[in-house]
Design a protein around this motif. Structure first.
Motif, short mmCIF file in Angstrom:
data_model
loop_
_atom_site.label_atom_id
_atom_site.label_comp_id
_atom_site.label_asym_id
_atom_site.label_seq_id
_atom_site.Cartn_x
_atom_site.Cartn_y
_atom_site.Cartn_z
N TYR A 81 0.71 -1.06 0.12
CA TYR A 81 0.02 -0.01 -0.08
C TYR A 81 0.73 1.23 -0.28
CZ TYR A 81 -0.01 -0.44 5.21
OH TYR A 81 0.42 -0.39 6.66
N GLY A 82 0.05 2.26 -0.29
CA GLY A 82 0.77 3.73 -0.33
C GLY A 82 -0.28 4.68 -0.48
N LYS A 83 0.31 6.19 -0.43
CA LYS A 83 -0.64 7.35 -0.47
C LYS A 83 -0.18 8.38 -1.00
CE LYS A 83 -0.25 8.55 4.44
NZ LYS A 83 0.98 7.90 4.65
N GLY A 84 -0.90 9.36 -1.35
CA GLY A 84 -0.19 10.56 -1.92
C GLY A 84 -1.31 11.60 -2.16
N GLU A 94 1.70 21.65 2.41
CA GLU A 94 1.07 21.31 3.85
C GLU A 94 -0.17 20.95 3.72
OE1 GLU A 94 2.26 20.30 7.78
OE2 GLU A 94 3.43 20.69 6.13
N HIS A 95 -1.08 21.44 2.85
CA HIS A 95 -2.40 20.96 2.55
C HIS A 95 -2.50 19.32 2.09
CE1 HIS A 95 -3.18 25.32 1.82
NE2 HIS A 95 -2.93 25.25 2.98
N GLY A 96 -1.50 18.88 1.54
CA GLY A 96 -1.24 17.64 1.12
C GLY A 96 -1.05 16.77 2.48
N ALA A 97 -0.17 17.41 3.30
CA ALA A 97 0.32 16.55 4.53
C ALA A 97 -1.04 16.25 5.32
CB ALA A 97 1.35 17.28 5.14
N LEU A 98 -2.27 16.71 5.11
CA LEU A 98 -3.26 16.65 5.94
C LEU A 98 -3.73 15.28 5.34
CD1 LEU A 98 -5.09 19.88 5.43
CD2 LEU A 98 -4.42 19.04 7.44
N TRP A 99 -3.21 14.50 4.45
CA TRP A 99 -4.07 13.22 3.87
C TRP A 99 -3.04 12.07 4.75
CZ3 TRP A 99 -8.12 11.16 2.61
CH2 TRP A 99 -8.09 9.93 1.74
N HIS A 100 -1.91 12.24 5.42
CA HIS A 100 -1.16 11.34 6.00
C HIS A 100 -2.15 10.36 7.11
CE1 HIS A 100 2.68 12.20 4.45
NE2 HIS A 100 2.61 13.52 4.79
N VAL A 101 -2.68 11.04 8.09
CA VAL A 101 -3.47 10.27 8.83
C VAL A 101 -4.83 9.89 8.43
CG1 VAL A 101 -4.68 10.61 11.25
CG2 VAL A 101 -2.42 11.53 10.86
N LYS A 115 0.95 -3.23 9.75
CA LYS A 115 1.58 -2.83 10.79
C LYS A 115 2.83 -1.77 10.29
CE LYS A 115 1.57 -6.65 14.01
NZ LYS A 115 0.43 -6.40 14.55
N ALA A 116 3.01 -1.88 8.99
CA ALA A 116 3.85 -1.04 8.32
C ALA A 116 3.46 0.49 8.27
CB ALA A 116 4.51 -1.44 7.09
N ILE A 117 4.35 1.32 8.14
CA ILE A 117 3.96 2.75 7.95
C ILE A 117 3.54 2.80 6.35
CG2 ILE A 117 6.39 3.38 7.32
CD1 ILE A 117 5.83 6.24 8.63
N VAL A 118 2.62 3.83 6.18
CA VAL A 118 2.00 3.76 4.71
C VAL A 118 2.93 4.73 4.07
CG1 VAL A 118 0.11 4.18 3.27
CG2 VAL A 118 -0.18 3.17 5.60
N PRO A 119 3.74 4.42 3.12
CA PRO A 119 4.74 5.37 2.23
C PRO A 119 3.74 6.56 1.65
CG PRO A 119 4.70 3.33 1.25
CD PRO A 119 3.78 3.08 2.43
N SER A 120 4.34 7.54 1.52
CA SER A 120 3.44 8.75 1.19
C SER A 120 4.55 9.74 0.17
CB SER A 120 3.00 9.58 2.31
OG SER A 120 2.31 10.36 1.91
N THR A 121 3.78 10.51 -0.59
CA THR A 121 4.33 11.32 -1.26
C THR A 121 3.48 12.42 -1.68
OG1 THR A 121 5.72 11.94 -3.13
CG2 THR A 121 3.78 10.56 -3.56
N GLU A 162 -8.06 23.04 -5.52
CA GLU A 162 -8.43 21.62 -5.41
C GLU A 162 -7.21 20.89 -4.87
OE1 GLU A 162 -12.24 20.55 -8.51
OE2 GLU A 162 -10.06 20.26 -9.05
N MET A 163 -7.59 19.75 -4.15
CA MET A 163 -6.55 18.44 -3.99
C MET A 163 -6.85 17.22 -4.69
SD MET A 163 -5.40 19.21 -0.11
CE MET A 163 -6.72 18.83 0.66
N ILE A 164 -6.05 16.49 -5.09
CA ILE A 164 -6.28 15.21 -5.24
C ILE A 164 -5.68 14.24 -4.22
CG2 ILE A 164 -5.77 12.98 -6.72
CD1 ILE A 164 -5.38 14.95 -9.12
N VAL A 165 -6.51 13.43 -3.53
CA VAL A 165 -6.11 12.62 -2.67
C VAL A 165 -6.20 11.03 -3.24
CG1 VAL A 165 -6.63 14.01 -0.43
CG2 VAL A 165 -8.30 12.53 -1.48
N ALA A 166 -5.10 10.41 -2.98
CA ALA A 166 -4.89 8.92 -3.58
C ALA A 166 -4.63 8.14 -2.47
CB ALA A 166 -3.92 9.16 -4.83
#
Length: 194
Positions: A81-84, A94-101, A115-121, A162-166
């Motif tokens: 898995y991953g996210k971005g 920083e608005h994109g960082a809102l998607w981390h959690v 269990k693993a951290i979800v990698p992100s960009t 806008e933002m795209i969250v993935a």
């Protein structure tokens, strides 16, 4: 905090039958779920933005569940898995960082406690901006066979406000993975790393 306003969604499913060598017994499947949302902080500096993460949590869980469905409906079949996020040009990184959690915890929950951290960009860009979403194993970040990425984009998004969250999920390692390291079969599952 403002309500999440979705303009459009995109679901992509990719099947990889071979990479020039012998076909695997089961094709690798990758899926990405993207949502184009209004950026409630576009066009101004807002010192307090963290509350928007709570508003994004239901969207994250919905996206994670749609990915599991798209990959066959069995959460136990998901291995990577991953996210971005891509933030439109009237926003800030920083608005994109809102998607981390909301993105990461949603996938962990939907997958039964990965269990693993979800990698992100994340990045700032205009319509058609492409993003390579990194992927690692769901239970151990050091499993090299699952180091991967999936490129995502939407031709008319994100618009400036806008933002795209993935979110991305995969069903296995890279086809023909053979660079050593910790094998998925040897995961201890204690710390999300090994």
């Amino acid at each position: 905090m403002p309500e999440v306003v979705v303009r459009k969604q995109q679901l992509i499913v990719e099947e990889i039958f071979h990479e020039g060598g012998p076909p695997p017994d089961v094709p690798l499947r990758k899926a990405a779920m993207l949502n184009v949302i209004a950026n409630p902080f576009a066009g101004r500096y807002e010192p307090e933005i963290a509350g928007f993460m709570e508003d994004l949590k239901p969207l994250g869980l919905s996206m994670a569940n749609r990915l599991i469905e798209a990959l066959g409906g069995d959460a136990k079949a998901i291995q990577g898995y991953g996210k971005g996020a891509i933030v439109g040009t009237n926003g800030e990184l920083e608005h994109g960082a809102l998607w981390h959690v909301p993105g990461g915890y949603a996938m962990r929950e939907a997958l039964g406690g990965a269990k693993a951290i979800v990698p992100s960009t994340k990045k700032v860009g205009g319509p058609g901006t492409r993003l390579d979403v990194p992927v690692t194993h769901i239970d151990a970040s050091y499993v090299r066979s699952h180091f991967d990425a999936m490129e995502v984009w939407i031709n008319d998004a994100p618009r400036a406000d806008e933002m795209i969250v993935a979110l991305v999920m995969t069903t296995g390692p890279r086809v023909h993975a053979r660079v050593g390291g910790l094998a998925a079969a040897d995961i201890q599952g204690e710390d999300g790393l090994r």
